[in-house]
Motif scaffolding. Structure first.
Motif, PDB file in Angstrom:
ATOM      1  N   ALA A 263      57.221  25.632 142.278  1.00 39.65           N
ATOM      2  CA  ALA A 263      57.654  24.251 142.509  1.00 39.65           C
ATOM      3  C   ALA A 263      57.578  23.920 143.996  1.00 39.65           C
ATOM      4  N   LEU A 264      57.258  22.676 144.290  1.00 38.60           N
ATOM      5  CA  LEU A 264      57.220  22.237 145.677  1.00 38.60           C
ATOM      6  C   LEU A 264      58.633  22.100 146.223  1.00 38.60           C
ATOM      7  N   PRO A 265      58.798  22.231 147.539  1.00 34.04           N
ATOM      8  CA  PRO A 265      60.118  22.005 148.137  1.00 34.04           C
ATOM      9  C   PRO A 265      60.610  20.599 147.830  1.00 34.04           C
ATOM     10  N   CYS A 266      61.910  20.477 147.622  1.00 32.09           N
ATOM     11  CA  CYS A 266      62.519  19.189 147.278  1.00 32.09           C
ATOM     12  C   CYS A 266      63.224  18.613 148.507  1.00 32.09           C
ATOM     13  N   ILE A 267      62.958  17.342 148.805  1.00 32.74           N
ATOM     14  CA  ILE A 267      63.611  16.646 149.905  1.00 32.74           C
ATOM     15  C   ILE A 267      64.493  15.547 149.315  1.00 32.74           C
ATOM     16  N   LEU A 268      65.767  15.566 149.626  1.00 35.14           N
ATOM     17  CA  LEU A 268      66.707  14.546 149.171  1.00 35.14           C
ATOM     18  C   LEU A 268      66.702  13.377 150.147  1.00 35.14           C
ATOM     19  N   LEU A 269      66.525  12.166 149.621  1.00 32.19           N
ATOM     20  CA  LEU A 269      66.558  10.947 150.417  1.00 32.19           C
ATOM     21  C   LEU A 269      67.758  10.129 149.966  1.00 32.19           C
ATOM     22  N   ALA A 270      68.814  10.102 150.771  1.00 40.90           N
ATOM     23  CA  ALA A 270      70.043   9.405 150.407  1.00 40.90           C
ATOM     24  C   ALA A 270      70.288   8.271 151.393  1.00 40.90           C
ATOM     25  N   ASP A 271      70.031   7.037 150.937  1.00 37.07           N
ATOM     26  CA  ASP A 271      70.196   5.872 151.805  1.00 37.07           C
ATOM     27  C   ASP A 271      70.354   4.647 150.918  1.00 37.07           C
ATOM     28  N   ASP A 272      71.139   3.672 151.398  1.00 37.51           N
ATOM     29  CA  ASP A 272      71.352   2.477 150.584  1.00 37.51           C
ATOM     30  C   ASP A 272      70.272   1.419 150.802  1.00 37.51           C
ATOM     31  N   ASP A 273      69.348   1.670 151.729  1.00 38.93           N
ATOM     32  CA  ASP A 273      68.219   0.762 151.953  1.00 38.93           C
ATOM     33  C   ASP A 273      67.107   1.158 150.981  1.00 38.93           C
ATOM     34  N   VAL A 274      66.994   0.405 149.896  1.00 41.53           N
ATOM     35  CA  VAL A 274      66.040   0.752 148.839  1.00 41.53           C
ATOM     36  C   VAL A 274      64.607   0.754 149.349  1.00 41.53           C
ATOM     37  N   ALA A 275      64.256  -0.257 150.153  1.00 39.42           N
ATOM     38  CA  ALA A 275      62.881  -0.360 150.654  1.00 39.42           C
ATOM     39  C   ALA A 275      62.532   0.831 151.546  1.00 39.42           C
TER      40      ALA A 275
ATOM     41  N   ALA B 195      73.603  19.066 142.581  1.00 36.40           N
ATOM     42  CA  ALA B 195      74.151  19.950 141.547  1.00 36.40           C
ATOM     43  C   ALA B 195      73.071  20.389 140.557  1.00 36.40           C
ATOM     44  N   VAL B 196      72.039  19.570 140.396  1.00 37.09           N
ATOM     45  CA  VAL B 196      70.935  19.900 139.493  1.00 37.09           C
ATOM     46  C   VAL B 196      69.904  20.777 140.186  1.00 37.09           C
ATOM     47  N   ARG B 197      69.575  20.426 141.415  1.00 36.66           N
ATOM     48  CA  ARG B 197      68.562  21.168 142.170  1.00 36.66           C
ATOM     49  C   ARG B 197      68.893  21.104 143.656  1.00 36.66           C
ATOM     50  N   MET B 198      69.076  22.260 144.293  1.00 36.20           N
ATOM     51  CA  MET B 198      69.402  22.295 145.712  1.00 36.20           C
ATOM     52  C   MET B 198      68.160  21.945 146.529  1.00 36.20           C
ATOM     53  N   PRO B 199      68.239  20.894 147.345  1.00 30.45           N
ATOM     54  CA  PRO B 199      67.060  20.504 148.125  1.00 30.45           C
ATOM     55  C   PRO B 199      66.815  21.443 149.300  1.00 30.45           C
ATOM     56  N   ALA B 200      65.565  21.487 149.728  1.00 29.59           N
ATOM     57  CA  ALA B 200      65.216  22.280 150.901  1.00 29.59           C
ATOM     58  C   ALA B 200      65.643  21.569 152.180  1.00 29.59           C
ATOM     59  N   ALA B 201      65.736  20.247 152.116  1.00 30.51           N
ATOM     60  CA  ALA B 201      66.143  19.442 153.259  1.00 30.51           C
ATOM     61  C   ALA B 201      66.647  18.103 152.748  1.00 30.51           C
ATOM     62  N   ALA B 202      67.332  17.367 153.614  1.00 28.63           N
ATOM     63  CA  ALA B 202      67.864  16.062 153.211  1.00 28.63           C
ATOM     64  C   ALA B 202      67.759  15.085 154.368  1.00 28.63           C
ATOM     65  N   VAL B 203      67.552  13.822 154.013  1.00 30.11           N
ATOM     66  CA  VAL B 203      67.590  12.710 154.965  1.00 30.11           C
ATOM     67  C   VAL B 203      68.700  11.786 154.480  1.00 30.11           C
ATOM     68  N   VAL B 204      69.694  11.563 155.333  1.00 27.29           N
ATOM     69  CA  VAL B 204      70.914  10.871 154.916  1.00 27.29           C
ATOM     70  C   VAL B 204      71.150   9.645 155.784  1.00 27.29           C
ATOM     71  N   GLY B 205      71.410   8.508 155.151  1.00 28.46           N
ATOM     72  CA  GLY B 205      71.763   7.291 155.878  1.00 28.46           C
ATOM     73  C   GLY B 205      73.176   7.373 156.419  1.00 28.46           C
ATOM     74  N   SER B 206      73.438   6.621 157.479  1.00 28.49           N
ATOM     75  CA  SER B 206      74.755   6.701 158.127  1.00 28.49           C
ATOM     76  C   SER B 206      75.846   6.003 157.344  1.00 28.49           C
ATOM     77  N   SER B 207      75.459   5.090 156.436  1.00 27.87           N
ATOM     78  CA  SER B 207      76.463   4.352 155.677  1.00 27.87           C
ATOM     79  C   SER B 207      75.973   4.135 154.253  1.00 27.87           C
ATOM     80  N   LEU B 208      76.680   4.715 153.304  1.00 23.61           N
ATOM     81  CA  LEU B 208      76.381   4.555 151.888  1.00 23.61           C
ATOM     82  C   LEU B 208      77.517   3.759 151.242  1.00 23.61           C
ATOM     83  N   PRO B 209      77.292   3.158 150.071  1.00 18.63           N
ATOM     84  CA  PRO B 209      78.332   2.319 149.473  1.00 18.63           C
ATOM     85  C   PRO B 209      79.652   3.034 149.216  1.00 18.63           C
ATOM     86  N   ASP B 210      79.598   4.334 148.923  1.00 14.30           N
ATOM     87  CA  ASP B 210      80.818   5.040 148.555  1.00 14.30           C
ATOM     88  C   ASP B 210      81.292   6.071 149.578  1.00 14.30           C
ATOM     89  N   MET B 211      80.517   6.331 150.625  1.00 12.52           N
ATOM     90  CA  MET B 211      80.955   7.244 151.687  1.00 12.52           C
ATOM     91  C   MET B 211      80.036   7.088 152.885  1.00 12.52           C
TER      92      MET B 211
END
Length: 244
Positions: A3-15, A46-62
């Motif tokens: 499987a390829l490495p997984c990158i998590l993209l967590a941001d409230d800016d959909v575009a 919880a389903v799949r641990m990402p190899a890396a993550a990109v996180v926005g500074s402000s999300l709707p719930d945290m």
């Protein structure tokens, strides 16, 4: 098939999220997982641990730093890049303290994001291959970002940047890297502030010697018996030296 490495993209800016998700696999061999809230990001981890993550500074719930901390608590040890607004130095520092590997000011170029992810992953891979070393009364495990006291087993958790600072200073002190020093009169093992900034933060915009000094101060609070009179991480003219 691997499987390829997984990158998590967590941001409230959909575009923004969709743009990165579409373009990132074209520049690097990765899969992406999108999340618009902190809860969605944690569910994905919880389903799949990402190899890396990109996180926005402000999300709707945290906020971003809060999600960085939750990701680390969930066992993620890969690079986490926190996206911050220009001028938000407090948010950037909070993110680094919460476990972010780096901050990236938005708007940014996708190529810059890819380069930073690669650099962080390469540094993490190098630390994975390093054995624990002795620093003062501690055993230091660079990959685990952990100090363990030899006398009582007390454990000291480090942030990504704190571990990187100790790792580089230790390699300088033991001669594993060339001793350039901050000037011609610098003693053995002394690392200049600008050199340490470049090695630990790379070319992160907005990172100054004040950021480094803040991390040094917090490191001393964790490892020194008397932080006001440092005996392990000492200040030298133009820089710092580790006494291993």
């Amino acid at each position: 098939m691997t499987a390829l490495p997984c990158i998590l993209l967590a941001d409230d800016d959909v575009a923004l999220r969709q743009s990165v998700a579409e373009q990132l696999p074209l520049l690097d061999a990765v899969e992406t997982v999108e999340a618009g809230t902190g809860a969605e990001a944690l569910a994905a981890v919880a389903v799949r641990m990402p190899a890396a993550a990109v996180v926005g500074s402000s999300l709707p719930d945290m906020d971003g730093p809060g999600l960085c901390r939750r990701l680390r608590d969930a066992g993620m040890d890969g690079p986490v890049i926190l996206l911050v607004r220009a001028g938000d130095e407090a948010g950037a520092m909070a993110g680094l303290e919460a476990g972010a590997s780096e901050t990236l000011v938005r708007p940014f170029r996708l190529g810059t994001l890819v380069t930073r992810l690669r650099t962080l992953q390469q540094a993490a891979a190098r630390r994975q291959g390093e054995a624990a070393v002795t620093i003062g009364p501690y055993r230091f495990s660079p990959a685990a970002k952990l100090l363990e006291a030899a006398d009582d087993g007390r454990r000291v958790r480090l942030t990504e940047k704190e571990a990187a600072i100790l790792d580089y200073l230790h390699r300088a002190a033991t001669g594993s890297i060339p001793n350039t020093g901050p000037g011609p009169n610098a003693g053995p093992g002394v690392v200049g502030r600008e050199e340490l900034l470049g090695e630990v933060w790379g070319y992160s915009a907005g990172v100054t010697t004040h950021t480094l000094e803040t991390h040094i101060y917090r490191l001393r609070q964790k490892i020194e018996t008397d932080p006001a009179n440092a005996a392990i991480l000492v200040t030298e003219p133009g820089g710092y030296r580790l006494i291993p």
